[in-house]
Scaffold this motif. Structure first.
Motif, mmCIF file in Angstrom:
data_model
loop_
_atom_site.group_PDB
_atom_site.id
_atom_site.type_symbol
_atom_site.label_atom_id
_atom_site.label_comp_id
_atom_site.label_asym_id
_atom_site.label_seq_id
_atom_site.Cartn_x
_atom_site.Cartn_y
_atom_site.Cartn_z
ATOM 1 N N LYS A 45 -14.692 2.799 -23.063
ATOM 2 C CA LYS A 45 -14.729 2.311 -21.688
ATOM 3 C C LYS A 45 -13.383 2.555 -21.020
ATOM 4 C CE LYS A 45 -13.096 -2.376 -22.527
ATOM 5 N NZ LYS A 45 -13.454 -3.799 -22.672
ATOM 6 N N LEU A 46 -13.416 2.693 -19.692
ATOM 7 C CA LEU A 46 -12.205 2.839 -18.901
ATOM 8 C C LEU A 46 -11.827 1.496 -18.285
ATOM 9 C CD1 LEU A 46 -13.017 6.161 -16.995
ATOM 10 C CD2 LEU A 46 -11.283 5.851 -18.768
ATOM 11 N N THR A 47 -10.533 1.208 -18.297
ATOM 12 C CA THR A 47 -10.002 0.048 -17.583
ATOM 13 C C THR A 47 -9.262 0.585 -16.367
ATOM 14 O OG1 THR A 47 -9.794 -1.256 -19.595
ATOM 15 C CG2 THR A 47 -8.459 -1.927 -17.698
ATOM 16 N N PHE A 48 -9.679 0.135 -15.182
ATOM 17 C CA PHE A 48 -9.128 0.654 -13.935
ATOM 18 C C PHE A 48 -8.126 -0.313 -13.307
ATOM 19 C CE2 PHE A 48 -11.637 4.403 -12.777
ATOM 20 C CZ PHE A 48 -12.696 4.324 -13.667
ATOM 21 N N GLY A 49 -7.177 0.271 -12.568
ATOM 22 C CA GLY A 49 -6.360 -0.520 -11.675
ATOM 23 C C GLY A 49 -7.133 -0.822 -10.400
ATOM 24 N N THR A 50 -6.517 -1.587 -9.524
ATOM 25 C CA THR A 50 -7.190 -1.996 -8.293
ATOM 26 C C THR A 50 -7.139 -0.935 -7.205
ATOM 27 O OG1 THR A 50 -5.189 -3.161 -7.676
ATOM 28 C CG2 THR A 50 -6.955 -4.479 -8.645
ATOM 29 N N GLY A 51 -6.402 0.148 -7.456
ATOM 30 C CA GLY A 51 -6.408 1.264 -6.531
ATOM 31 C C GLY A 51 -5.310 1.205 -5.481
ATOM 32 N N THR A 52 -4.939 2.383 -4.996
ATOM 33 C CA THR A 52 -3.981 2.522 -3.885
ATOM 34 C C THR A 52 -4.603 3.418 -2.837
ATOM 35 O OG1 THR A 52 -2.042 2.321 -5.329
ATOM 36 C CG2 THR A 52 -1.723 3.372 -3.177
ATOM 37 N N ARG A 53 -4.647 2.918 -1.614
ATOM 38 C CA ARG A 53 -5.153 3.746 -0.521
ATOM 39 C C ARG A 53 -3.983 4.526 0.075
ATOM 40 N NH1 ARG A 53 -9.624 4.378 1.954
ATOM 41 N NH2 ARG A 53 -10.548 2.477 1.085
ATOM 42 N N LEU A 54 -4.049 5.839 -0.078
ATOM 43 C CA LEU A 54 -2.999 6.720 0.419
ATOM 44 C C LEU A 54 -3.415 7.291 1.772
ATOM 45 C CD1 LEU A 54 -0.353 8.351 -0.005
ATOM 46 C CD2 LEU A 54 -1.745 10.096 -1.141
ATOM 47 N N THR A 55 -2.536 7.147 2.742
ATOM 48 C CA THR A 55 -2.769 7.714 4.072
ATOM 49 C C THR A 55 -1.637 8.672 4.385
ATOM 50 O OG1 THR A 55 -3.879 5.697 4.813
ATOM 51 C CG2 THR A 55 -3.083 7.203 6.516
ATOM 52 N N ILE A 56 -2.001 9.892 4.717
ATOM 53 C CA ILE A 56 -1.008 10.892 5.082
ATOM 54 C C ILE A 56 -0.940 10.953 6.609
ATOM 55 C CG2 ILE A 56 -0.255 13.278 4.843
ATOM 56 C CD1 ILE A 56 -0.375 11.609 2.222
ATOM 57 N N ILE A 57 0.244 10.721 7.114
ATOM 58 C CA ILE A 57 0.451 10.693 8.563
ATOM 59 C C ILE A 57 0.779 12.103 9.052
ATOM 60 C CG2 ILE A 57 1.793 9.648 10.423
ATOM 61 C CD1 ILE A 57 2.499 7.430 8.318
ATOM 62 N N PRO A 58 -0.006 12.617 10.001
ATOM 63 C CA PRO A 58 0.234 14.008 10.448
ATOM 64 C C PRO A 58 1.611 14.187 11.106
ATOM 65 C CG PRO A 58 -1.878 13.168 11.246
ATOM 66 C CD PRO A 58 -1.152 12.000 10.659
#
Lengths: 111, 113
Positions: free
Chosen positions: A98-111
């Motif tokens: 099984k995989l144990t995941f982190g809670t995630g990071t939302r990456l936004t690239i600013i133009p």
């Protein structure tokens, strides 16, 4: 017990700037580490795994056992990199698939 | 099909009802996994099937949750007497074999009213 920590929920970076998404883990044995990415309106997909030691879409990640980290890096961010990124761990010690995941990071690239 | 298929894509139901979520893995994949993603949380492992071996149920949060995999292919996750805290996106993944990369479906978004 195994645990994955992604300290940043949100990260905004200007296009062309370097990107680093942090991931720390806790596991007593030899882990296998992954980065998964989910682009807008797409399914979760594997970006890279540490045992492959490859660069995918310009991203790399090095497993640092001393610091128990697996940070994801890219030298020059592109707009298409905007997505949700999840770090995941699989413990090989006990054959646990099984995989144990982190809670995630939302990456936004600013133009 | 080309990828893991899950149905329905969205499910809204009343508290106390039973629900069934379906997963069609990639053809030929022997391993199948269910995960749950609640709002603001990472993906949480629920259950894992590998071939004909007994499933790893260690992630199921309560006895209201159960899953089966018929014929080594399609899997159904059943939640009985649903509660509001069951609201989440339920993701299925499959891999060619254990320890191979997992391929995810689009998930089922379950909302309990």
């Amino acid at each position: 017990a195994q645990r994955v920590t992604q300290p940043e929920k949100l990260l905004s970076v200007f296009k062309g700037a370097p990107v680093e998404l942090k991931c720390n883990y806790s596991y007593s044995g030899s882990p296998e580490l992954f980065w998964y990415v989910q682009y807008s309106r797409q399914r979760l997909q594997l970006l890279l795994r540490h045992i492959s030691r490859e660069s995918i879409k310009g991203f790399t990640a090095d497993l640092n056992k001393g610091e128990t980290s697996f940070h994801l890096k890219k030298p020059f961010a592109q707009e298409e990199d905007s997505a949700m990124y999840y770090c995941a761990l699989r413990g090989a010690k006990d054959g646990n698939e099984k995989l144990t995941f982190g809670t995630g990071t939302r990456l936004t690239i600013i133009p | 099909g080309a990828g893991v298929s899950q149905s329905p894509s969205n499910k809204v139901t009343e508290k106390g009802k039973d629900v069934e979520l379906r997963c069609d893995p990639i053809s030929g994949h022997t391993a199948l996994y269910w995960y749950r993603q609640s709002l603001g949380q990472g993906l949480e492992f629920l259950i894992y099937f590998q071939g004909n071996s007994a499933p790893d149920k260690s992630g199921l949060p309560s006895d209201r949750f159960s899953a089966e995999r018929t014929g080594g292919s399609v899997s159904t996750l059943t939640i009985q007497r649903t509660q509001q805290e069951d609201s989440a996106v339920y993701l299925c993944a499959s891999s060619l074999e254990a320890l191979q990369p997992q391929h995810f479906g689009d998930g089922t978004r379950l909302s309990i009213l």
